[in-house]
Write a protein that holds these residues in place. Structure first.
Motif, PDB file in Angstrom:
ATOM      1  N   ASP A   1      16.948  46.441  22.262  1.00 43.14           N
ATOM      2  CA  ASP A   1      17.714  47.603  22.390  1.00 43.14           C
ATOM      3  C   ASP A   1      17.117  48.666  21.473  1.00 43.14           C
ATOM      4  OD1 ASP A   1      19.824  46.715  23.959  1.00 43.14           O
ATOM      5  OD2 ASP A   1      20.852  45.458  22.303  1.00 43.14           O
ATOM      6  N   ASP A   2      16.013  48.407  20.695  1.00 46.29           N
ATOM      7  CA  ASP A   2      15.287  49.344  20.031  1.00 46.29           C
ATOM      8  C   ASP A   2      14.420  50.453  20.852  1.00 46.29           C
ATOM      9  OD1 ASP A   2      16.088  48.323  17.901  1.00 46.29           O
ATOM     10  OD2 ASP A   2      14.213  47.454  17.248  1.00 46.29           O
ATOM     11  N   SER A   3      15.011  51.294  21.072  1.00 45.94           N
ATOM     12  CA  SER A   3      14.583  52.665  21.867  1.00 45.94           C
ATOM     13  C   SER A   3      12.984  52.898  21.713  1.00 45.94           C
ATOM     14  CB  SER A   3      15.426  53.843  21.734  1.00 45.94           C
ATOM     15  OG  SER A   3      14.845  54.715  22.665  1.00 45.94           O
ATOM     16  N   GLY A   4      12.258  52.892  22.824  1.00 45.36           N
ATOM     17  CA  GLY A   4      10.757  53.362  22.719  1.00 45.36           C
ATOM     18  C   GLY A   4       9.851  52.290  22.166  1.00 45.36           C
ATOM     19  N   THR A   5      10.385  50.875  22.327  1.00 43.89           N
ATOM     20  CA  THR A   5       9.738  49.773  21.832  1.00 43.89           C
ATOM     21  C   THR A   5       9.091  48.826  22.993  1.00 43.89           C
ATOM     22  OG1 THR A   5      11.249  48.447  21.503  1.00 43.89           O
ATOM     23  CG2 THR A   5      10.839  49.940  19.653  1.00 43.89           C
ATOM     24  N   MET A   6       8.163  48.003  22.452  1.00 43.75           N
ATOM     25  CA  MET A   6       7.686  46.947  23.629  1.00 43.75           C
ATOM     26  C   MET A   6       8.839  46.529  24.181  1.00 43.75           C
ATOM     27  SD  MET A   6       5.522  46.166  25.586  1.00 43.75           S
ATOM     28  CE  MET A   6       3.773  46.827  24.784  1.00 43.75           C
ATOM     29  N   ARG A   7       9.896  45.854  23.059  1.00 44.92           N
ATOM     30  CA  ARG A   7      10.929  44.657  23.618  1.00 44.92           C
ATOM     31  C   ARG A   7      11.659  45.748  24.580  1.00 44.92           C
ATOM     32  NH1 ARG A   7      10.517  40.209  20.185  1.00 44.92           N
ATOM     33  NH2 ARG A   7       9.614  40.519  18.171  1.00 44.92           N
ATOM     34  N   GLU A   8      12.029  46.773  24.305  1.00 47.31           N
ATOM     35  CA  GLU A   8      12.983  47.487  25.150  1.00 47.31           C
ATOM     36  C   GLU A   8      12.218  47.546  26.434  1.00 47.31           C
ATOM     37  OE1 GLU A   8      15.223  51.646  25.351  1.00 47.31           O
ATOM     38  OE2 GLU A   8      13.009  51.765  25.048  1.00 47.31           O
ATOM     39  N   PHE A   9      10.876  47.922  26.780  1.00 49.18           N
ATOM     40  CA  PHE A   9      10.039  48.307  27.830  1.00 49.18           C
ATOM     41  C   PHE A   9       9.984  46.741  28.448  1.00 49.18           C
ATOM     42  CE2 PHE A   9       5.878  47.824  29.882  1.00 49.18           C
ATOM     43  CZ  PHE A   9       5.797  48.643  30.880  1.00 49.18           C
ATOM     44  N   ILE A  10       9.905  45.888  27.931  1.00 49.76           N
ATOM     45  CA  ILE A  10       9.885  44.478  28.536  1.00 49.76           C
ATOM     46  C   ILE A  10      11.380  44.234  29.388  1.00 49.76           C
ATOM     47  CG2 ILE A  10       9.761  42.143  28.345  1.00 49.76           C
ATOM     48  CD1 ILE A  10       7.426  42.833  26.226  1.00 49.76           C
ATOM     49  N   ARG A  11      12.301  44.587  28.618  1.00 49.75           N
ATOM     50  CA  ARG A  11      13.918  44.254  28.939  1.00 49.75           C
ATOM     51  C   ARG A  11      13.907  45.015  30.158  1.00 49.75           C
ATOM     52  NH1 ARG A  11      18.042  47.309  28.775  1.00 49.75           N
ATOM     53  NH2 ARG A  11      17.069  48.694  27.123  1.00 49.75           N
ATOM     54  N   LYS A  12      13.510  46.312  30.294  1.00 48.19           N
ATOM     55  CA  LYS A  12      13.805  47.255  31.452  1.00 48.19           C
ATOM     56  C   LYS A  12      13.041  46.625  32.754  1.00 48.19           C
ATOM     57  CE  LYS A  12      14.711  51.535  29.036  1.00 48.19           C
ATOM     58  NZ  LYS A  12      14.344  53.097  28.855  1.00 48.19           N
ATOM     59  N   ILE A  13      11.731  46.459  32.457  1.00 54.13           N
ATOM     60  CA  ILE A  13      11.050  45.915  33.921  1.00 54.13           C
ATOM     61  C   ILE A  13      11.469  44.432  34.384  1.00 54.13           C
ATOM     62  CG2 ILE A  13       9.112  47.302  33.252  1.00 54.13           C
ATOM     63  CD1 ILE A  13       7.530  44.850  32.360  1.00 54.13           C
ATOM     64  N   ALA A  14      12.142  43.767  33.474  1.00 51.56           N
ATOM     65  CA  ALA A  14      12.630  42.483  33.700  1.00 51.56           C
ATOM     66  C   ALA A  14      13.982  42.598  34.825  1.00 51.56           C
ATOM     67  CB  ALA A  14      12.948  41.586  32.540  1.00 51.56           C
ATOM     68  N   VAL A  15      14.457  43.763  34.874  1.00 46.77           N
ATOM     69  CA  VAL A  15      15.755  44.048  35.779  1.00 46.77           C
ATOM     70  C   VAL A  15      15.230  44.173  37.218  1.00 46.77           C
ATOM     71  CG1 VAL A  15      17.594  45.600  36.146  1.00 46.77           C
ATOM     72  CG2 VAL A  15      16.905  44.981  33.790  1.00 46.77           C
ATOM     73  N   SER A  16      15.950  43.929  38.142  1.00 41.59           N
ATOM     74  CA  SER A  16      15.601  44.140  39.540  1.00 41.59           C
ATOM     75  C   SER A  16      15.495  45.754  40.003  1.00 41.59           C
ATOM     76  CB  SER A  16      16.784  43.538  40.599  1.00 41.59           C
ATOM     77  OG  SER A  16      16.752  42.102  40.411  1.00 41.59           O
ATOM     78  N   ALA A  17      14.584  45.851  40.890  1.00 41.03           N
ATOM     79  CA  ALA A  17      14.467  47.291  41.208  1.00 41.03           C
ATOM     80  C   ALA A  17      15.714  47.890  41.743  1.00 41.03           C
ATOM     81  CB  ALA A  17      13.494  47.272  42.300  1.00 41.03           C
ATOM     82  N   SER A  18      15.845  49.297  41.328  1.00 35.09           N
ATOM     83  CA  SER A  18      17.021  49.868  41.650  1.00 35.09           C
ATOM     84  C   SER A  18      17.198  50.429  43.084  1.00 35.09           C
ATOM     85  CB  SER A  18      17.298  50.933  40.758  1.00 35.09           C
ATOM     86  OG  SER A  18      17.581  50.661  39.449  1.00 35.09           O
ATOM     87  N   ILE A  19      15.930  51.007  43.581  1.00 40.80           N
ATOM     88  CA  ILE A  19      16.222  51.906  44.839  1.00 40.80           C
ATOM     89  C   ILE A  19      15.351  50.918  45.995  1.00 40.80           C
ATOM     90  CG2 ILE A  19      15.309  53.863  45.883  1.00 40.80           C
ATOM     91  CD1 ILE A  19      15.879  55.453  43.749  1.00 40.80           C
ATOM     92  N   GLY A  20      14.121  50.731  45.504  1.00 44.04           N
ATOM     93  CA  GLY A  20      13.355  50.143  46.604  1.00 44.04           C
ATOM     94  C   GLY A  20      13.170  48.349  46.221  1.00 44.04           C
ATOM     95  N   THR A  21      11.823  47.928  46.563  1.00 39.45           N
ATOM     96  CA  THR A  21      11.784  46.613  46.333  1.00 39.45           C
ATOM     97  C   THR A  21      10.793  46.254  45.047  1.00 39.45           C
ATOM     98  OG1 THR A  21       9.991  46.567  48.115  1.00 39.45           O
ATOM     99  CG2 THR A  21      12.109  45.974  48.674  1.00 39.45           C
ATOM    100  N   HIS A  22      10.160  47.303  44.753  1.00 46.13           N
ATOM    101  CA  HIS A  22       8.915  47.385  43.475  1.00 46.13           C
ATOM    102  C   HIS A  22       9.328  48.085  42.334  1.00 46.13           C
ATOM    103  CE1 HIS A  22       5.156  45.517  43.409  1.00 46.13           C
ATOM    104  NE2 HIS A  22       4.563  46.684  42.500  1.00 46.13           N
TER     105      HIS A  22
END
Length: 155
Positions: A94-115
């Motif tokens: 949950d630390d904004s602007g950090t690598m751990r937050e970045f990794i958490r965000k990309i681990a979630v399924s795509a919102s609009i498309g497939t990629h």
């Protein structure tokens, strides 16, 4: 941000490197991560946005509302921050602007498309702890995710 579709920088248009990347994208054979290096940081950003746009909007896909890659809900960027201009590891996801937050965000399924596309700007600004945290994700990114790592200092 601009609503125009990102294109390859003028100096790279029509080059063999661009042809190889475009062919790999079309054939769905682009690597899950790319290290994009060069002398001009602005060119690196333009290249990453052109790649991201082609990945997020494949030619064979149905027309949808277009977002600029910087504003696309399936594009995630991480930039150096703070006085030292470093990419920090973060204590939690949950630390904004950090690598751990970045990794958490990309681990979630795509919102609009497939990629999804993750862009790490100025990757040379990672400290050792941050690089070690990123390594596992770089080696085994989430499905349907491409990581673009930008640096003018590849060493």
């Amino acid at each position: 941000m601009s609503t125009a579709t990102p294109t390859w920088p003028q100096s790279l248009q029509g080059t063999p490197a661009v042809a190889v990347i475009e062919r790999a994208i079309t054939r769905r054979r682009l690597s899950h991560s790319l290290l994009i290096t060069g002398d001009e940081y602005e060119t690196l950003v333009a290249v990453s946005l052109a790649i991201a746009d082609q990945l997020l909007y494949p030619a064979e896909a149905k027309p949808v509302k277009r977002f600029h890659p910087d504003e696309h809900p399936d594009t995630f960027s991480l930039r150096p921050a703070g006085k030292m201009r470093q990419i920090k590891a973060g204590k939690s996801a949950d630390d904004s602007g950090t690598m751990r937050e970045f990794i958490r965000k990309i681990a979630v399924s795509a919102s609009i498309g497939t990629h999804k596309v993750g862009i790490v700007h100025e990757a040379d600004r990672m400290n050792t702890a941050t690089a070690n945290i990123f390594l596992k994700t770089l080696e085994e990114p989430p499905a349907n995710t491409t990581l673009l790592v930008l640096t003018t200092r590849p060493y």
